[in-house]
Write an enzyme that holds these catalytic residues in place. Structure first.
Site, PDB file in Angstrom:
ATOM      1  N   ASN A  41       5.896  -9.121   1.541  1.00 44.61           N
ATOM      2  CA  ASN A  41       4.493  -8.919   1.269  1.00 44.61           C
ATOM      3  C   ASN A  41       3.702  -9.626   0.325  1.00 44.61           C
ATOM      4  O   ASN A  41       2.596  -9.527  -0.180  1.00 44.61           O
ATOM      5  CB  ASN A  41       4.275  -7.527   1.177  1.00 44.61           C
ATOM      6  CG  ASN A  41       2.870  -7.108   1.342  1.00 44.61           C
ATOM      7  OD1 ASN A  41       1.997  -7.623   2.225  1.00 44.61           O
ATOM      8  ND2 ASN A  41       2.340  -5.875   0.674  1.00 44.61           N
TER       9      ASN A  41
ATOM     10  N   ARG B  46       2.511  -4.606  17.165  1.00 43.52           N
ATOM     11  CA  ARG B  46       3.622  -5.057  17.203  1.00 43.52           C
ATOM     12  C   ARG B  46       4.605  -4.337  18.473  1.00 43.52           C
ATOM     13  O   ARG B  46       4.940  -3.209  18.043  1.00 43.52           O
ATOM     14  CB  ARG B  46       4.528  -4.968  15.999  1.00 43.52           C
ATOM     15  CG  ARG B  46       4.587  -6.217  15.226  1.00 43.52           C
ATOM     16  CD  ARG B  46       5.453  -6.105  13.721  1.00 43.52           C
ATOM     17  NE  ARG B  46       4.727  -7.180  12.955  1.00 43.52           N
ATOM     18  CZ  ARG B  46       5.270  -8.345  12.778  1.00 43.52           C
ATOM     19  NH1 ARG B  46       6.425  -8.600  13.415  1.00 43.52           N
ATOM     20  NH2 ARG B  46       4.457  -8.996  12.060  1.00 43.52           N
TER      21      ARG B  46
ATOM     22  N   HIS C 232     -10.860  -2.125  10.836  1.00 41.20           N
ATOM     23  CA  HIS C 232     -10.176  -2.900  10.370  1.00 41.20           C
ATOM     24  C   HIS C 232      -9.921  -4.173  11.197  1.00 41.20           C
ATOM     25  O   HIS C 232      -8.999  -4.101  12.072  1.00 41.20           O
ATOM     26  CB  HIS C 232      -8.819  -2.051  10.207  1.00 41.20           C
ATOM     27  CG  HIS C 232      -7.460  -2.765   9.435  1.00 41.20           C
ATOM     28  ND1 HIS C 232      -6.375  -2.461   9.721  1.00 41.20           N
ATOM     29  CD2 HIS C 232      -7.682  -3.741   8.441  1.00 41.20           C
ATOM     30  CE1 HIS C 232      -5.503  -3.014   8.812  1.00 41.20           C
ATOM     31  NE2 HIS C 232      -6.560  -3.924   8.402  1.00 41.20           N
TER      32      HIS C 232
ATOM     33  N   SER D 132      -1.965  -4.015   9.811  1.00 40.97           N
ATOM     34  CA  SER D 132      -1.480  -4.768   8.536  1.00 40.97           C
ATOM     35  C   SER D 132      -0.108  -5.610   9.069  1.00 40.97           C
ATOM     36  O   SER D 132       0.838  -4.927   9.451  1.00 40.97           O
ATOM     37  CB  SER D 132      -1.268  -4.024   7.370  1.00 40.97           C
ATOM     38  OG  SER D 132      -2.545  -3.262   7.413  1.00 40.97           O
TER      39      SER D 132
ATOM     40  N   TYR E  85      -1.093  -3.099  -7.199  1.00 42.23           N
ATOM     41  CA  TYR E  85      -1.148  -3.855  -5.957  1.00 42.23           C
ATOM     42  C   TYR E  85      -2.330  -3.734  -5.278  1.00 42.23           C
ATOM     43  O   TYR E  85      -3.113  -2.632  -5.293  1.00 42.23           O
ATOM     44  CB  TYR E  85       0.073  -3.133  -5.107  1.00 42.23           C
ATOM     45  CG  TYR E  85      -0.132  -4.034  -3.689  1.00 42.23           C
ATOM     46  CD1 TYR E  85       0.292  -5.077  -3.475  1.00 42.23           C
ATOM     47  CD2 TYR E  85      -0.631  -3.243  -2.526  1.00 42.23           C
ATOM     48  CE1 TYR E  85       0.035  -5.669  -2.123  1.00 42.23           C
ATOM     49  CE2 TYR E  85      -0.797  -3.654  -1.287  1.00 42.23           C
ATOM     50  CZ  TYR E  85      -0.485  -4.751  -1.003  1.00 42.23           C
ATOM     51  OH  TYR E  85      -0.515  -5.491   0.103  1.00 42.23           O
TER      52      TYR E  85
ATOM     53  N   CYS F 132       0.300  -7.932  11.289  1.00 42.04           N
ATOM     54  CA  CYS F 132       0.593  -8.177  12.743  1.00 42.04           C
ATOM     55  C   CYS F 132      -0.353  -9.291  13.543  1.00 42.04           C
ATOM     56  O   CYS F 132      -0.414  -9.334  14.665  1.00 42.04           O
ATOM     57  CB  CYS F 132       0.368  -6.846  13.728  1.00 42.04           C
ATOM     58  SG  CYS F 132       1.376  -5.419  13.200  1.00 42.04           S
ATOM     59  N   GLY F 133      -0.702 -10.249  12.707  1.00 36.67           N
ATOM     60  CA  GLY F 133      -1.138 -11.388  13.187  1.00 36.67           C
ATOM     61  C   GLY F 133      -2.789 -11.513  13.296  1.00 36.67           C
ATOM     62  O   GLY F 133      -3.395 -12.251  13.999  1.00 36.67           O
ATOM     63  N   LYS F 134      -3.383 -10.505  12.310  1.00 37.33           N
ATOM     64  CA  LYS F 134      -5.014 -10.767  12.273  1.00 37.33           C
ATOM     65  C   LYS F 134      -5.604 -11.862  11.782  1.00 37.33           C
ATOM     66  O   LYS F 134      -6.192 -12.539  12.245  1.00 37.33           O
ATOM     67  CB  LYS F 134      -5.444  -9.418  11.853  1.00 37.33           C
ATOM     68  CG  LYS F 134      -6.996  -9.071  11.923  1.00 37.33           C
ATOM     69  CD  LYS F 134      -7.134  -7.325  11.922  1.00 37.33           C
ATOM     70  CE  LYS F 134      -6.466  -6.727  10.748  1.00 37.33           C
ATOM     71  NZ  LYS F 134      -6.746  -7.004   9.586  1.00 37.33           N
TER      72      LYS F 134
ATOM     73  N   ARG G 248       0.645  -1.271   0.030  1.00 35.71           N
ATOM     74  CA  ARG G 248       0.002   0.102   0.131  1.00 35.71           C
ATOM     75  C   ARG G 248       0.856   1.246   0.222  1.00 35.71           C
ATOM     76  O   ARG G 248       1.931   1.359   0.756  1.00 35.71           O
ATOM     77  CB  ARG G 248      -0.905  -0.070   1.210  1.00 35.71           C
ATOM     78  CG  ARG G 248      -2.296  -1.015   1.011  1.00 35.71           C
ATOM     79  CD  ARG G 248      -2.966  -0.527   2.145  1.00 35.71           C
ATOM     80  NE  ARG G 248      -2.801  -1.184   3.410  1.00 35.71           N
ATOM     81  CZ  ARG G 248      -2.220  -0.668   4.342  1.00 35.71           C
ATOM     82  NH1 ARG G 248      -2.339   0.770   4.450  1.00 35.71           N
ATOM     83  NH2 ARG G 248      -2.126  -1.194   5.667  1.00 35.71           N
TER      84      ARG G 248
HETATM   85  C1  OXD Z   1      -3.803  -4.495   4.595  1.00 34.52           C
HETATM   86  C2  OXD Z   1      -4.422  -5.843   4.161  1.00 34.52           C
HETATM   87  O1  OXD Z   1      -2.784  -4.147   4.085  1.00 34.52           O
HETATM   88  O2  OXD Z   1      -5.214  -6.320   4.636  1.00 34.52           O
HETATM   89  O3  OXD Z   1      -4.227  -4.174   5.743  1.00 34.52           O
HETATM   90  O4  OXD Z   1      -3.986  -6.184   3.001  1.00 34.52           O
HETATM   91 MN    MN Z   2      -5.837  -5.012   6.439  1.00 31.06          MN
END
Ligand code: OXD
Ligand code: MN
Length: 624
Positions: A386, A419, A249, A271, A221, A273-275, A87
């Site tokens: 990424n 993090r 988010h 983004s 992207y 970080c383990g979501k 991003r």
């Molecule tokens: C982000 C994604 O960058 O979900 O947050 O891809």
């Molecule tokens: Mn995201």
């Protein structure tokens, strides 16, 4: 016949014209006609919800070289340009009228200037390409949560990705009222060489708040181009604020407790970080991994997954730690891999996949071999950090049955995680809603990751894990959170987690799978089935509860030493954090609520009092 109709009649074949006109919404016709007039596509394809149309999208993505087939006939790979792998926060801007400001944290520019740039960049941008028109719905169909979206793109990869990620909405558009609020997305990859956007210096994502329209230019992207993901989130946050709900988010999952009880949690992590991995923890079920809408309905906080698929980070997905994802990525469920390596036998490989590293293949840099360096002499890893996978949720073994419930699920808990290597404990519960919103959501900090361009590993202010997408002044956004539960008696509990604490040598002091236990503990907490210890920053678990949970869920002998190390209250670091956050709000957020400063002050006073009595680093058992 009005002007839009004339443009459509001229540019569309009879079949496509009929398909578009079957949607009886003049705003839709005008948006498409204006886009045609500006981008001047060679051809236009109107995609409906049929298998035939969506299969055409997939095949064309391959035929045009935007995707490459793999040995598994359901899998493809897409490569983004070398400068277009994440991003682009800097070039993502809100267009605001001259006399308005969204505050210091949000990138913005004058609306008139922005609209001029859009006209320049999109003019003729599709002259030798086909324009695709797609219709989707954010959130379940025919629900109070539903938001219809029109996506126009010249990228069949974008259109294909959205096919896997979102609820198809062509038929839905045919039945919505004429005045229904719609989000509008227009994307062009711009000039392509070898199917890759080359004009990345003129890349831009511009969000026209006045018209609910997002323009994405000269990029491929997915985080910059897939309109329904982070581009629509920015519009949804404004709508939510206007209508007193939340667009976040956040993942959404059910934690399974004793006797099969399900407690739903929404969790916000920046983004990378383990979501996704949290929402996939074994023994529970997933509703969504990235975006949630939350509303108060009949006195309860209810939430839905905005999406229906996953655009997940593939780095370090292993068979051992991520069995559900691993299995689906090795099955016949459709998947698009991006920026991975293609091996000689046409299989995808990604960093830290638990296998022997490859020595040759094709990646985003072209032909790749071990030791290949870039122009600056830095070694190019075999896949990008990424690199991603795009899948629909349907094939997941752990999919929750409430995914498409138009009323959503009742949210018992909200989790904030970032993090953080040296400050917060692995898991804690806030004292109440306001304390959680302010010290856990609004105070969130996290080290940057490869999901955004720029250096990784730098501690950054990341309130609610949503700063990149907040589209209203930050103080107003926080106030909306504080007010959100005013009409509900069943207020969700707020928690923070931290998977990233390190010891002095830089080693992580908890294991990747330990989150299994933190999740189970939080669910028990909500049902008052565990004792908690009050510390200056929140309630933490007792050693004996954790020991039992580790034994039961991970067959692990959790030592008291680990507990004392992980759950120590690190007063100097916590005080520094309160001061840092307070300064940020004081200096840069003109509309920060007064309550925020009061709650931060109380936290500081609790920490100072504890320090005076018990010292700088306090072992958790001291508080019992
Ligand atoms: C982000 C994604 O960058 O979900 O947050 O891809
Ligand atoms: Mn995201």
């Amino acid at each position: 016949m009005n002007q839009s109709m004339q443009i459509l009649k001229q540019a569309l074949t009879e079949t496509n014209y009929r398909k578009l006109l079957a949607i009886p919404n003049e705003r839709v016709h005008k948006f498409v006609a204006d886009a045609i007039q500006l981008c001047k596509p060679m051809k236009v394809f109107v995609c409906n919800d049929s298998k035939m149309d969506t299969e055409y999208i997939r095949r064309t993505a391959i035929a045009r070289g935007e995707e490459t087939p793999l040995s598994n006939p359901y899998h493809t790979v897409h490569f983004d340009g070398i400068h277009d792998q994440a991003r682009d926060k800097e070039r993502t801007v809100y267009l605001v009228p001259k006399d308005e400001s969204l505050g210091k944290h949000l990138a913005q520019m004058d609306r008139d200037d922005g609209l001029k740039i859009i006209q320049e960049r999109l003019n003729n941008s599709m002259d030798n390409k086909k324009m695709v028109i797609r219709f989707f719905c954010l959130g379940p169909l025919d629900s109070i949560f539903s938001i219809p979206v029109v996506q126009i793109t010249d990228s069949f990869y974008v259109a294909h990705s959205e096919d896997l990620l979102y609820r198809h909405g062509y038929e839905y558009f045919r039945r919505i009222p004429a005045d229904k609020e719609i989000f509008w997305m227009l994307h062009s990859s711009g000039k392509l060489i070898h199917s890759v956007s080359t004009d990345w210096k003129k890349r831009g994502v511009m969000i026209d708040l006045k018209e609910n329209t997002v323009y994405s230019m000269n990029t491929q992207y997915a985080g910059n181009t897939i309109g329904l993901k982070k581009l629509a989130l920015r519009l949804a946050i404004r709508k939510a604020n206007r209508e007193s709900w939340l667009a976040e988010h956040m993942f959404l999952m059910a934690i399974h407790g004793p006797t099969g009880r399900k407690t739903y949690f929404a969790g916000a992590f920046p983004s990378g970080c383990g979501k996704t991995s949290t929402s996939m923890v074994r023994g529970n079920t997933i509703v969504g991994d990235d975006l949630a809408y939350l509303r108060v309905i009949d006195g309860k906080v209810r939430a839905v997954n905005v999406e229906r698929g996953i655009f997940g980070i593939i780095r370090s997905v292993t068979q051992k730690d991520d069995p559900v994802i691993w299995d689906i990525l090795h099955s016949n469920q459709p998947a698009i891999f991006s920026n991975v390596l293609i091996t000689e036998d046409e299989n995808p490989r990604w960093l830290e996949d638990g296998l022997d590293p490859p020595s040759v293949g094709i990646n985003h840099s072209g032909e790749w071999f071990l030791g290949k360096v870039d122009r600056d002499g830095s070694e190019i890893p075999f896949a990008h950090k990424n690199a991603r996978y795009t899948i629909g949720l349907d094939g997941l073994a752990n999919l929750d049955d409430a995914l498409d419930d138009p009323r959503g699920v009742v949210v018992g808990g909200i989790i904030y995680g970032g993090r953080d290597q040296d400050t917060s404990v692995p898991v804690q519960q806030s004292f109440d809603w306001n304390h959680g919103v302010i010290t856990m959501g609004a105070s969130l900090e996290s080290e940057t990751t490869a999901a955004t361009l720029g250096p990784s590993g730098v501690r950054a202010f990341q309130p609610f894990s949503n700063l990149d997408f907040i589209s209203i002044p930050l103080g107003k956004y926080i106030q909306n959170h504080l007010d959100f539960v005013k009409t509900t008696k069943q207020v969700p509990e707020i928690f923070s987690v931290n998977y990233f604490l390190k010891d002095k040598k830089g080693n992580f002091i908890s294991d990747r799978l330990d989150k299994t236990v933190w999740l189970k503990w939080m669910a028990l907490c909500i049902h008052n089935e565990v004792d908690v210890i009050k510390t200056p920053t929140g309630y933490i678990p007792t050693y004996s509860d954790l020991k039992e949970l580790f034994r039961h869920h991970l067959a692990k002998d959790y030592s008291r030493d680990d507990y004392e190390l992980q759950f120590a209250i690190r007063v100097p670091e916590l005080l520094d954090k309160v001061n840092r956050i307070e300064n940020i709000y004081r200096d840069t957020v003109a509309d920060a609520p007064k309550l925020l400063f009061e709650v931060l002050d109380e936290q500081r006073n609790r920490l100072l009092a504890a320090q005076k009595k018990l010292g700088k680093y306090i072992t958790p058992s001291t508080f019992v």
